[in-house]
Scaffold this active site. Sequence first.
Site, PDB file in Angstrom:
ATOM      1  N   HIS A 112       0.855  -1.193   0.000  1.00 49.65           N
ATOM      2  CA  HIS A 112       0.000   0.000   0.000  1.00 49.65           C
ATOM      3  C   HIS A 112       0.892   1.244   0.000  1.00 49.65           C
ATOM      4  O   HIS A 112       1.949   1.259   0.626  1.00 49.65           O
ATOM      5  CB  HIS A 112      -0.909  -0.002   1.238  1.00 49.65           C
ATOM      6  CG  HIS A 112      -1.957   1.069   1.144  1.00 49.65           C
ATOM      7  ND1 HIS A 112      -1.674   2.394   1.422  1.00 49.65           N
ATOM      8  CD2 HIS A 112      -3.252   1.032   0.775  1.00 49.65           C
ATOM      9  CE1 HIS A 112      -2.769   3.109   1.228  1.00 49.65           C
ATOM     10  NE2 HIS A 112      -3.745   2.307   0.829  1.00 49.65           N
ATOM     11  N   GLU A 164      -3.999   2.067  -7.514  1.00 45.02           N
ATOM     12  CA  GLU A 164      -4.333   3.170  -6.631  1.00 45.02           C
ATOM     13  C   GLU A 164      -3.400   4.352  -6.892  1.00 45.02           C
ATOM     14  O   GLU A 164      -2.260   4.374  -6.375  1.00 45.02           O
ATOM     15  CB  GLU A 164      -4.166   2.756  -5.163  1.00 45.02           C
ATOM     16  CG  GLU A 164      -5.116   1.682  -4.709  1.00 45.02           C
ATOM     17  CD  GLU A 164      -5.434   1.822  -3.228  1.00 45.02           C
ATOM     18  OE1 GLU A 164      -6.610   1.971  -2.890  1.00 45.02           O
ATOM     19  OE2 GLU A 164      -4.499   1.800  -2.409  1.00 45.02           O
TER      20      GLU A 164
HETATM   21  P1  PGA Z   1      -9.470   6.076   0.196  1.00 45.53           P
HETATM   22  O1  PGA Z   1      -8.280   5.061   0.425  1.00 45.53           O
HETATM   23  O2  PGA Z   1     -10.647   5.314  -0.323  1.00 45.53           O
HETATM   24  O3  PGA Z   1      -9.727   6.695   1.555  1.00 45.53           O
HETATM   25  O4  PGA Z   1      -8.992   7.093  -0.793  1.00 45.53           O
HETATM   26  C1  PGA Z   1      -8.038   3.997  -0.450  1.00 45.53           C
HETATM   27  C2  PGA Z   1      -6.872   3.196   0.034  1.00 45.53           C
HETATM   28  O5  PGA Z   1      -5.967   3.759   0.666  1.00 45.53           O
HETATM   29  O6  PGA Z   1      -6.810   1.978  -0.173  1.00 45.53           O
END
Ligand code: PGA
Length: 237
Positions: free
Chosen positions: A85, A157
């Site tokens: 992450h 992401e």
């Molecule tokens: P968020 O986070 O939906 O708060 O933007 C996503 C993540 O960090 O996996």
Amino acid sequence: MKLIVGNQKSYLDENQIESFLEKIDYIYGDKVIICPSSIYFNKFRDKNILLGSQNVSKYDSGATTGELSSEQLKSVGIDFSLVGHSERRQMLGESISDTNTKIKKLLNNLIVPILCVGETEIERDNENTKAVIAKQLDGALTTLDTDLAEKVIIAYEPVWAIGTGKIPTNSEIEDIVNYIKDLLKRNYNSSNLVLYGGSVNTKNIDELNKIDVVDGYLIGGASTKIDEFIEIINRCK
Ligand code: PGA
């Protein structure tokens, strides 16, 4: 239905988790995974929900104070784990080679890794998005055979979209998700599930659902609010 993964980070205290759990039975579907803070695994265990860890140790069980090994995670019923992450890469020093080690340990213990990849705002501005993602994917999956590489779920992401309320356009997401799928097919002969994550909420979920190639979502902040989370899940059916 799309696959929905909730990443609750370290948002909720015990009282807030109890309120969340009061309504958890309203979550329907076998395609919802919650990654709570690990101190609450036991509270979720007898609920009818798939569980993921937000992190895993790169070491085996043993003298590694504060770590959670993949063997330990498996022994408490964890079937999935986030790896790489961006918060861990940026704040906690998780390297690309760490992601490779963690993925192998998870697969050895029959836990499905959910590998997060994505570019920062500067990398995006410099048009380096695809190069950054290719490096993260190649580094994380190196030396895995097709049958193992295929088990890894990828979450695209963009770092600049996490927790900011900003998201790429649908065509940008589609372009990157197709790029990831093509790259994995080419390099590993592997067909992987690819999720989108970053500021997914009830306001943008219908628009996001128009992107067929996206197999699901990794949801942070909105997965900590049970009503909002249930609404998102229901709109993904
Ligand atoms: P968020 O986070 O939906 O708060 O933007 C996503 C993540 O960090 O996996």
